[in-house]
Each structure stands twice: as structure tokens, then as C-alpha cells.
Design a protein around this motif. Sequence first.
Motif, mmCIF file in Angstrom:
data_model
loop_
_atom_site.group_PDB
_atom_site.id
_atom_site.type_symbol
_atom_site.label_atom_id
_atom_site.label_comp_id
_atom_site.label_asym_id
_atom_site.label_seq_id
_atom_site.Cartn_x
_atom_site.Cartn_y
_atom_site.Cartn_z
ATOM 1 N N GLY A 35 0.803 -1.220 0.000
ATOM 2 C CA GLY A 35 0.000 0.000 0.000
ATOM 3 C C GLY A 35 0.835 1.268 0.000
ATOM 4 N N THR A 36 0.136 2.385 0.043
ATOM 5 C CA THR A 36 0.775 3.700 0.057
ATOM 6 C C THR A 36 1.035 4.125 1.486
ATOM 7 N N SER A 37 1.709 5.242 1.655
ATOM 8 C CA SER A 37 2.021 5.705 3.012
ATOM 9 C C SER A 37 0.750 5.975 3.817
ATOM 10 N N ALA A 38 -0.335 6.355 3.146
ATOM 11 C CA ALA A 38 -1.594 6.612 3.850
ATOM 12 C C ALA A 38 -2.377 5.332 4.136
ATOM 13 N N ASN A 39 -2.038 4.263 3.429
ATOM 14 C CA ASN A 39 -2.798 3.014 3.566
ATOM 15 C C ASN A 39 -1.852 1.819 3.637
ATOM 16 N N ARG A 40 -0.887 1.894 4.549
ATOM 17 C CA ARG A 40 0.117 0.826 4.658
ATOM 18 C C ARG A 40 -0.424 -0.363 5.429
ATOM 19 N N ALA A 41 0.012 -1.531 5.028
ATOM 20 C CA ALA A 41 -0.366 -2.766 5.722
ATOM 21 C C ALA A 41 0.807 -3.728 5.652
ATOM 22 N N PHE A 42 0.889 -4.618 6.623
ATOM 23 C CA PHE A 42 1.934 -5.639 6.622
ATOM 24 C C PHE A 42 1.739 -6.567 5.429
ATOM 25 N N ASP A 43 2.820 -6.893 4.754
ATOM 26 C CA ASP A 43 2.790 -7.834 3.639
ATOM 27 C C ASP A 43 3.142 -9.216 4.199
ATOM 28 N N ILE A 44 2.129 -9.925 4.669
ATOM 29 C CA ILE A 44 2.345 -11.183 5.366
ATOM 30 C C ILE A 44 2.991 -12.242 4.453
ATOM 31 N N TYR A 45 2.708 -12.177 3.162
ATOM 32 C CA TYR A 45 3.303 -13.150 2.237
ATOM 33 C C TYR A 45 4.814 -12.935 2.129
ATOM 34 N N GLU A 46 5.229 -11.672 1.997
ATOM 35 C CA GLU A 46 6.661 -11.384 1.906
ATOM 36 C C GLU A 46 7.347 -11.635 3.251
ATOM 37 N N MET A 47 6.649 -11.374 4.352
ATOM 38 C CA MET A 47 7.204 -11.670 5.679
ATOM 39 C C MET A 47 7.510 -13.170 5.768
ATOM 40 N N GLY A 48 6.557 -13.978 5.338
ATOM 41 C CA GLY A 48 6.749 -15.431 5.341
ATOM 42 C C GLY A 48 7.877 -15.859 4.423
ATOM 43 N N ASN A 49 7.973 -15.214 3.263
ATOM 44 C CA ASN A 49 9.053 -15.541 2.320
ATOM 45 C C ASN A 49 10.421 -15.246 2.925
ATOM 46 N N LEU A 50 10.533 -14.133 3.670
ATOM 47 C CA LEU A 50 11.818 -13.796 4.290
ATOM 48 C C LEU A 50 12.255 -14.875 5.280
ATOM 49 N N ILE A 51 11.334 -15.303 6.140
ATOM 50 C CA ILE A 51 11.680 -16.335 7.122
ATOM 51 C C ILE A 51 11.943 -17.663 6.415
ATOM 52 N N SER A 52 11.109 -17.998 5.449
ATOM 53 C CA SER A 52 11.268 -19.251 4.717
ATOM 54 C C SER A 52 12.620 -19.312 3.996
ATOM 55 N N SER A 53 13.063 -18.177 3.462
ATOM 56 C CA SER A 53 14.338 -18.154 2.734
ATOM 57 C C SER A 53 15.536 -18.387 3.654
ATOM 58 N N MET A 54 15.338 -18.262 4.943
ATOM 59 C CA MET A 54 16.418 -18.451 5.915
ATOM 60 C C MET A 54 16.472 -19.866 6.468
ATOM 61 N N GLN A 55 15.480 -20.702 6.157
ATOM 62 C CA GLN A 55 15.416 -22.042 6.750
ATOM 63 C C GLN A 55 16.629 -22.906 6.419
ATOM 64 N N GLN A 56 17.273 -22.657 5.308
ATOM 65 C CA GLN A 56 18.471 -23.433 4.955
ATOM 66 C C GLN A 56 19.598 -23.240 5.969
ATOM 67 N N PHE A 57 19.534 -22.152 6.765
ATOM 68 C CA PHE A 57 20.566 -21.849 7.752
ATOM 69 C C PHE A 57 20.198 -22.343 9.158
ATOM 70 N N ASN A 58 19.090 -23.113 9.277
ATOM 71 C CA ASN A 58 18.640 -23.606 10.576
ATOM 72 C C ASN A 58 18.579 -22.468 11.599
ATOM 73 N N PRO A 59 17.699 -21.477 11.360
ATOM 74 C CA PRO A 59 17.705 -20.270 12.178
ATOM 75 C C PRO A 59 16.939 -20.392 13.492
ATOM 76 N N ILE A 60 17.201 -19.439 14.348
ATOM 77 C CA ILE A 60 16.384 -19.170 15.524
ATOM 78 C C ILE A 60 16.010 -17.694 15.428
ATOM 79 N N VAL A 61 14.778 -17.368 15.756
ATOM 80 C CA VAL A 61 14.293 -15.994 15.660
ATOM 81 C C VAL A 61 14.198 -15.390 17.058
ATOM 82 N N TYR A 62 14.716 -14.178 17.176
ATOM 83 C CA TYR A 62 14.554 -13.372 18.381
ATOM 84 C C TYR A 62 13.639 -12.221 18.013
ATOM 85 N N LEU A 63 12.443 -12.245 18.577
ATOM 86 C CA LEU A 63 11.417 -11.240 18.296
ATOM 87 C C LEU A 63 11.314 -10.294 19.472
#
Length: 109
Positions: A35-63
Motif C-alpha cells: 500500500g501507500t504511506s496513507a494506507n500501509r499494511a503488513f505484507d504477510i506473504y513477503e514476511m513469510g518468504n523472508l523467514i522461509s528463505s532463511m530455513q536453509q541456515f537452521n535459524p532461531i528468531v529473536y522477536l
Amino acid sequence: MLHNAIIGIDPGIKGGICALNGKEIILLNKCPMTGTSANRAFDIYEMGNLISSMQQFNPIVYLEKVHAMPHQGVVSMFNFGKGYGMWMGICGALNVPLKLVRPQEWKKQ
């Protein structure tokens, strides 16, 4: 279990995600948004892609462990909590270990 990568996430709209494999930065992104700056929303698909792309490194997430803050608007706190929940859900769905960290803890490091 030995984790080869550490992923740190600030779940806010202006937050981001960083992954380290040893001392090497392998991912550095702002939180994916649509979305635009006035109508921004989280892109849950891209968020998932970022974490998924890291699985080859056997990650741990600190949130970053979030909580309500005084004088914070209702809408901004709702959005902050929404991002927090989305990152938790993505990690759970992808079976990526997750630890919650208070800002005071990670800022010391």
C-alpha cells in the motif's frame, strides 16, 4: 540443537528484520509493507518468504517482546500488535524456533 543463523525482528511498521550467519549479515530488510504511506499494511506473504528463505541456515528468531506504551495511539498500538502476532504466527507455521526478547536485553548486547 545448534542454530547456524540468528534472526532479529523489530515487529513495528517501521521495524525490520536482520539475519546473521556467524558475523556475516545474510539478510537486512525493513518490515515488508504493501500500500501507500496513507494506507500501509503488513505484507504477510513477503514476511513469510523472508523467514522461509532463511530455513536453509537452521535459524532461531529473536522477536522483540512488545507491550503497550503510555501516550501511544490506539491505532498505532493495534498495528504494532498485529505485526507482532504475524511474525509469531509465521515462525510457528514454518516451525522456526522463536524467543521473545525485551528491548532492554537486546540493546545491552
